[in-house]
Design an enzyme around this catalytic site. Structure first.
Site, PDB file in Angstrom:
ATOM      1  N   ASN A   1       0.888  -1.167   0.000  1.00 61.27           N
ATOM      2  CA  ASN A   1       0.000   0.000   0.000  1.00 61.27           C
ATOM      3  C   ASN A   1       0.927   1.218   0.000  1.00 61.27           C
ATOM      4  O   ASN A   1       1.535   1.533   1.010  1.00 61.27           O
ATOM      5  CB  ASN A   1      -0.861  -0.065   1.261  1.00 61.27           C
ATOM      6  CG  ASN A   1      -1.911   1.010   1.378  1.00 61.27           C
ATOM      7  OD1 ASN A   1      -2.444   1.221   2.458  1.00 61.27           O
ATOM      8  ND2 ASN A   1      -2.251   1.692   0.307  1.00 61.27           N
TER       9      ASN A   1
ATOM     10  N   GLN B   1      -1.999   6.750  -2.229  1.00 58.54           N
ATOM     11  CA  GLN B   1      -2.341   8.026  -1.602  1.00 58.54           C
ATOM     12  C   GLN B   1      -1.126   8.955  -1.587  1.00 58.54           C
ATOM     13  O   GLN B   1       0.015   8.484  -1.510  1.00 58.54           O
ATOM     14  CB  GLN B   1      -2.796   7.844  -0.135  1.00 58.54           C
ATOM     15  CG  GLN B   1      -4.279   7.647   0.041  1.00 58.54           C
ATOM     16  CD  GLN B   1      -4.633   6.176   0.107  1.00 58.54           C
ATOM     17  OE1 GLN B   1      -3.771   5.339   0.327  1.00 58.54           O
ATOM     18  NE2 GLN B   1      -5.896   5.864  -0.088  1.00 58.54           N
TER      19      GLN B   1
ATOM     20  N   CYS C   1      -5.754   7.323   7.095  1.00 61.28           N
ATOM     21  CA  CYS C   1      -4.976   6.354   6.326  1.00 61.28           C
ATOM     22  C   CYS C   1      -4.029   5.677   7.307  1.00 61.28           C
ATOM     23  O   CYS C   1      -3.015   6.249   7.705  1.00 61.28           O
ATOM     24  CB  CYS C   1      -4.213   7.059   5.219  1.00 61.28           C
ATOM     25  SG  CYS C   1      -3.175   5.934   4.278  1.00 61.28           S
ATOM     26  N   GLY C   2      -4.390   4.468   7.721  1.00 70.49           N
ATOM     27  CA  GLY C   2      -3.626   3.766   8.755  1.00 70.49           C
ATOM     28  C   GLY C   2      -2.208   3.430   8.344  1.00 70.49           C
ATOM     29  O   GLY C   2      -1.240   3.738   9.063  1.00 70.49           O
ATOM     30  N   ASN C   3      -2.049   2.815   7.168  1.00 69.56           N
ATOM     31  CA  ASN C   3      -0.704   2.461   6.711  1.00 69.56           C
ATOM     32  C   ASN C   3       0.132   3.706   6.436  1.00 69.56           C
ATOM     33  O   ASN C   3       1.327   3.743   6.711  1.00 69.56           O
ATOM     34  CB  ASN C   3      -0.778   1.598   5.442  1.00 69.56           C
ATOM     35  CG  ASN C   3      -1.067   0.140   5.750  1.00 69.56           C
ATOM     36  OD1 ASN C   3      -0.697  -0.369   6.798  1.00 69.56           O
ATOM     37  ND2 ASN C   3      -1.749  -0.532   4.841  1.00 69.56           N
TER      38      ASN C   3
ATOM     39  N   ASN D   1     -12.688   6.756   8.365  1.00 68.91           N
ATOM     40  CA  ASN D   1     -13.411   6.839   7.104  1.00 68.91           C
ATOM     41  C   ASN D   1     -14.394   5.658   7.016  1.00 68.91           C
ATOM     42  O   ASN D   1     -14.262   4.681   7.750  1.00 68.91           O
ATOM     43  CB  ASN D   1     -12.442   6.886   5.895  1.00 68.91           C
ATOM     44  CG  ASN D   1     -11.326   5.892   5.994  1.00 68.91           C
ATOM     45  OD1 ASN D   1     -11.459   4.850   6.617  1.00 68.91           O
ATOM     46  ND2 ASN D   1     -10.206   6.193   5.373  1.00 68.91           N
TER      47      ASN D   1
ATOM     48  N   ASN E   1     -15.269   2.575   1.610  1.00 73.10           N
ATOM     49  CA  ASN E   1     -14.313   1.522   1.261  1.00 73.10           C
ATOM     50  C   ASN E   1     -15.050   0.194   1.346  1.00 73.10           C
ATOM     51  O   ASN E   1     -15.919   0.016   2.209  1.00 73.10           O
ATOM     52  CB  ASN E   1     -13.149   1.517   2.254  1.00 73.10           C
ATOM     53  CG  ASN E   1     -12.374   2.825   2.247  1.00 73.10           C
ATOM     54  OD1 ASN E   1     -11.392   2.974   1.550  1.00 73.10           O
ATOM     55  ND2 ASN E   1     -12.823   3.799   3.022  1.00 73.10           N
TER      56      ASN E   1
ATOM     57  N   GLU F   1     -10.629   0.538  -2.301  1.00 74.48           N
ATOM     58  CA  GLU F   1     -10.493   1.735  -1.475  1.00 74.48           C
ATOM     59  C   GLU F   1     -11.175   2.937  -2.118  1.00 74.48           C
ATOM     60  O   GLU F   1     -10.972   3.213  -3.302  1.00 74.48           O
ATOM     61  CB  GLU F   1      -9.003   2.030  -1.253  1.00 74.48           C
ATOM     62  CG  GLU F   1      -8.756   2.806   0.004  1.00 74.48           C
ATOM     63  CD  GLU F   1      -7.287   2.832   0.396  1.00 74.48           C
ATOM     64  OE1 GLU F   1      -6.956   3.664   1.240  1.00 74.48           O
ATOM     65  OE2 GLU F   1      -6.477   2.046  -0.130  1.00 74.48           O
TER      66      GLU F   1
ATOM     67  N   CYS G   1      -4.693  -2.063   2.984  1.00 77.82           N
ATOM     68  CA  CYS G   1      -5.335  -0.839   3.491  1.00 77.82           C
ATOM     69  C   CYS G   1      -5.460  -0.975   4.996  1.00 77.82           C
ATOM     70  O   CYS G   1      -6.129  -1.892   5.488  1.00 77.82           O
ATOM     71  CB  CYS G   1      -6.705  -0.653   2.839  1.00 77.82           C
ATOM     72  SG  CYS G   1      -7.669   0.689   3.552  1.00 77.82           S
TER      73      CYS G   1
ATOM     74  N   THR H   1      -6.878   1.034   7.392  1.00 80.16           N
ATOM     75  CA  THR H   1      -8.181   1.232   8.027  1.00 80.16           C
ATOM     76  C   THR H   1      -9.139   0.097   7.671  1.00 80.16           C
ATOM     77  O   THR H   1      -9.993  -0.267   8.480  1.00 80.16           O
ATOM     78  CB  THR H   1      -8.792   2.608   7.675  1.00 80.16           C
ATOM     79  OG1 THR H   1      -8.898   2.732   6.259  1.00 80.16           O
ATOM     80  CG2 THR H   1      -7.982   3.743   8.262  1.00 80.16           C
TER      81      THR H   1
END
Length: 283
Positions: free
Chosen positions: A22, A54, A81-83, A167, A200, A218, A227, A229
């Site tokens: 990601n 992203q 955006c967790g990652n 999100n 998502n 996503e 992803c 999240t």
């Protein structure tokens, strides 16, 4: 009359990182503001140019390590955006030699802990499961939205658990994630009128009480290798539906993220990040 050729372009350094494939372009604006239009963000994210899921902008924050802004590859703004947060935390820890990094995002202030071997754990906060918090456009049972999806043999599957983890997400638990065409199902549900802020979409297969395999579409970015999240949403949805325990591994194409839901219902996400690569962008 002769039109003069006016060539205006910007050139600046940025970083490229990924968490389980990601991938992100990270632009540091703490010392220098780089004004990017939506068109320019889309161009940077285009895989024929630089390419990423992203784009992340890092800004100065006097009280925390930084403020983060996230943009999807279609130029739209993403709340979380967790990652990406884990990647930036690793980048900042390299810079200031701290093992704990706190950043502001529009959905929450997030704390990350830098562990050994490129592992980063980020606290995502508590999930929201009420219909108007996700949000969805009508008062429905968010544990099962009753959305119909078809597999490649036209067999019906009805379900969808909705969760907001910064999100909106919808998670479908199915027997075989590969028997559904996520490139068709993903955009159809993302743009369904039920989701005013889009969503998502995750297809999830429960392997056992501690492992879920997923495929993710996503919002604003399309099919992604991983992803963060969505991993959190899948773990919470598994927990709500009684499929998994408080600690669950979420398996993507290139590896796993470990999700832990603590006694206060806060989500912790742990996983690997890549090394930092510096790149030059000329746009």
């Amino acid at each position: 009359s002769i039109n003069k050729l006016n060539i205006n372009y910007m050139e600046f350094k940025a970083y490229k990182m990924d968490g389980l494939g990601n991938d992100f372009v990270i632009i540091d604006q703490r010392n220098k503001t780089i004004e990017l239009s939506k068109k320019e963000i889309i161009k940077i994210c285009d895989r024929n140019f630089i390419g990423c899921d992203q784009l992340i902008v890092v800004k100065e924050n006097k009280n925390l390590d930084a403020s983060l802004e996230f943009f999807n590859s279609d130029g739209s703004i993403s709340g979380a955006c967790g990652n990406g947060t884990r990647c930036v935390a690793y980048l900042l820890s390299k810079e200031n030699n701290k093992k704990e990094i706190n950043v502001w995002t529009s959905s929450a202030t997030l704390k990350s802990i830098i562990l050994n071997n490129n592992l980063v754990e980020t606290q995502i906060g508590a999930p929201k499961i009420k219909w108007d918090e996700i949000p969805i456009s009508e008062n429905k049972n968010t544990k099962n939205l009753g959305i119909k999806i078809l597999d490649e043999n036209k067999n019906e599957h009805i379900g969808g658990t909705a969760i907001n983890v910064g999100n909106p997400h919808v998670v479908f638990f199915v027997e075989n994630i590969n028997s559904f065409n996520i490139k068709e199902i993903g955009p159809a549900i993302e743009n369904n009128r039920l989701f005013p802020e889009k969503c998502n979409v995750t297809l999830a297969k429960v392997i056992n009480k501690n492992l879920i395999k997923v495929k993710v579409w996503e919002r604003g970015a399309g099919l992604t290798k991983a992803c963060g999240t969505a991993a959190c949403a899948a773990a919470v949805a598994g927990n709500i539906n009684g499929f998994t325990k408080e600690k669950t591994d979420i398996e993507f194409e290139l590896g796993k993220l470990s999700i832990f839901i603590d006694e206060k219902n806060n989500i912790h996400m742990k996983g690997p990040v890549s090394e930092v690569r510096e790149i030059d962008i000329k746009i």
